[in-house]
Design a protein around this motif. Sequence first.
Motif, PDB file in Angstrom:
ATOM      1  N   ALA A   1       0.578  -1.276   0.293  1.00 59.53           N
ATOM      2  CA  ALA A   1       0.245  -0.247   0.560  1.00 59.53           C
ATOM      3  C   ALA A   1       0.927   1.060   0.103  1.00 59.53           C
ATOM      4  O   ALA A   1       1.906   1.146   0.942  1.00 59.53           O
ATOM      5  CB  ALA A   1      -0.774   0.519   1.272  1.00 59.53           C
ATOM      6  N   VAL A   2       1.438   1.815  -0.907  1.00 52.48           N
ATOM      7  CA  VAL A   2       1.221   2.861  -1.131  1.00 52.48           C
ATOM      8  C   VAL A   2       1.181   4.068  -1.077  1.00 52.48           C
ATOM      9  O   VAL A   2      -0.578   4.648  -1.147  1.00 52.48           O
ATOM     10  CB  VAL A   2       2.649   3.307  -2.173  1.00 52.48           C
ATOM     11  CG1 VAL A   2       2.880   1.823  -2.121  1.00 52.48           C
ATOM     12  CG2 VAL A   2       1.188   2.870  -3.429  1.00 52.48           C
ATOM     13  N   GLY A   3       1.165   5.635  -0.700  1.00 57.20           N
ATOM     14  CA  GLY A   3       1.152   6.829  -1.252  1.00 57.20           C
ATOM     15  C   GLY A   3       1.351   7.284  -2.810  1.00 57.20           C
ATOM     16  O   GLY A   3       2.809   7.066  -2.786  1.00 57.20           O
TER      17      GLY A   3
ATOM     18  N   LEU B   1      -4.707  14.202   5.086  1.00 60.81           N
ATOM     19  CA  LEU B   1      -4.193  13.401   4.317  1.00 60.81           C
ATOM     20  C   LEU B   1      -5.322  12.056   4.346  1.00 60.81           C
ATOM     21  O   LEU B   1      -5.938  12.053   5.329  1.00 60.81           O
ATOM     22  CB  LEU B   1      -2.737  12.064   4.445  1.00 60.81           C
ATOM     23  CG  LEU B   1      -1.824  11.381   4.175  1.00 60.81           C
ATOM     24  CD1 LEU B   1      -0.744  11.033   3.413  1.00 60.81           C
ATOM     25  CD2 LEU B   1      -2.655  10.115   4.358  1.00 60.81           C
TER      26      LEU B   1
ATOM     27  N   GLY C   1       6.368   4.387   0.078  1.00 60.60           N
ATOM     28  CA  GLY C   1       5.533   3.709   1.531  1.00 60.60           C
ATOM     29  C   GLY C   1       6.358   3.691   2.292  1.00 60.60           C
ATOM     30  O   GLY C   1       7.667   3.853   2.420  1.00 60.60           O
TER      31      GLY C   1
HETATM   32  N1  HPA Z   1       3.641   7.545   3.170  1.00 58.20           N
HETATM   33  C1  HPA Z   1       4.416   6.354   3.186  1.00 58.20           C
HETATM   34  N2  HPA Z   1       3.280   5.330   3.568  1.00 58.20           N
HETATM   35  C2  HPA Z   1       2.333   4.798   2.659  1.00 58.20           C
HETATM   36  C3  HPA Z   1       1.289   6.097   2.851  1.00 58.20           C
HETATM   37  C4  HPA Z   1       1.983   7.473   2.696  1.00 58.20           C
HETATM   38  O1  HPA Z   1       1.382   8.733   1.771  1.00 58.20           O
HETATM   39  N3  HPA Z   1      -0.154   6.046   2.212  1.00 58.20           N
HETATM   40  C5  HPA Z   1       0.847   4.334   2.699  1.00 58.20           C
HETATM   41  N4  HPA Z   1       1.094   4.274   2.773  1.00 58.20           N
END
Ligand code: HPA
Length: 262
Positions: A84-86, A216, A182
């Motif tokens: 999962a990331v931004g 966020l 992430g």
């Molecule tokens: N930043 C860092 N890690 C994450 C994010 C983020 O915005 N969203 C999901 N994991």
Amino acid sequence: MTQRTAIIGGTGVYQLPGVEVERRVVETPYGEALVFLGLGEAQDLVFLPRHGPDHTLPPHRINYRANLKALHLLGVRRVMAAFAVGSLQPDIPPRSLVALDQFLDFTHGREATFFEGGEAGLVHVEVTEPYCPALRARFLELAAAGGVAVQPQGTYVCTNGPRFESAAEVRMYAQLGGDVVGMTGLPEVVLARELRMHYAGVALSINWGAGIQGALEIEQGLEARRAAMLRIFIETLRSPPLGACPCEGAGFVMHPPAEGRP
Ligand code: HPA
């Protein structure tokens, strides 16, 4: 030894839809790892939720070495890892899937190698192309065939967390060439390469990076995206990789030079 494959799950991925599993604790020289072994049709598949099945492990407390070593001991040679990331770039909005091809590592204080000197030796592992291009190509082919849109490449910025970033950090990471951010991609991918495993990473964006659109906000309703990603992970691991890759013959520089390690 049985040749197995593995899926590593990140935030939001705590089981594999439609796959029966059995819990197993694996002892390694680096500590214990908790994995789930597939049953029946999925008996060659191992599932490892890196934050634990109840998401109790923060990114900097995950025992990446035990996890990767446990997979290796179980005979795993090919891994699909979910993150999962931004989002850091305007053309990768939340809900995007990104097949990663590069990383920028901003972590610190993590056990980042199996080669700590002494008995273990010292190795500088080559990661010019850190994610297996052959597994990535197969994943992209199967995603396209299944009508699932995926960004074919992307640079993963790994922060130490567990906090999110400041708006200025997000601007900096974007300027440095990061596409998504992430907290768990490193050292996982490097440890996999040290073990000469084929490892591909796919990121699902769940928010805009801090400051891009004010406060966020985490996207909801991503279950279908996750399920589609996992379905294609399983298909990818069931078919042969597409093309050549550097993973098994990785250019290791060893001190002192040793034949046949690790
Ligand atoms: N930043 C860092 N890690 C994450 C994010 C983020 O915005 N969203 C999901 N994991």
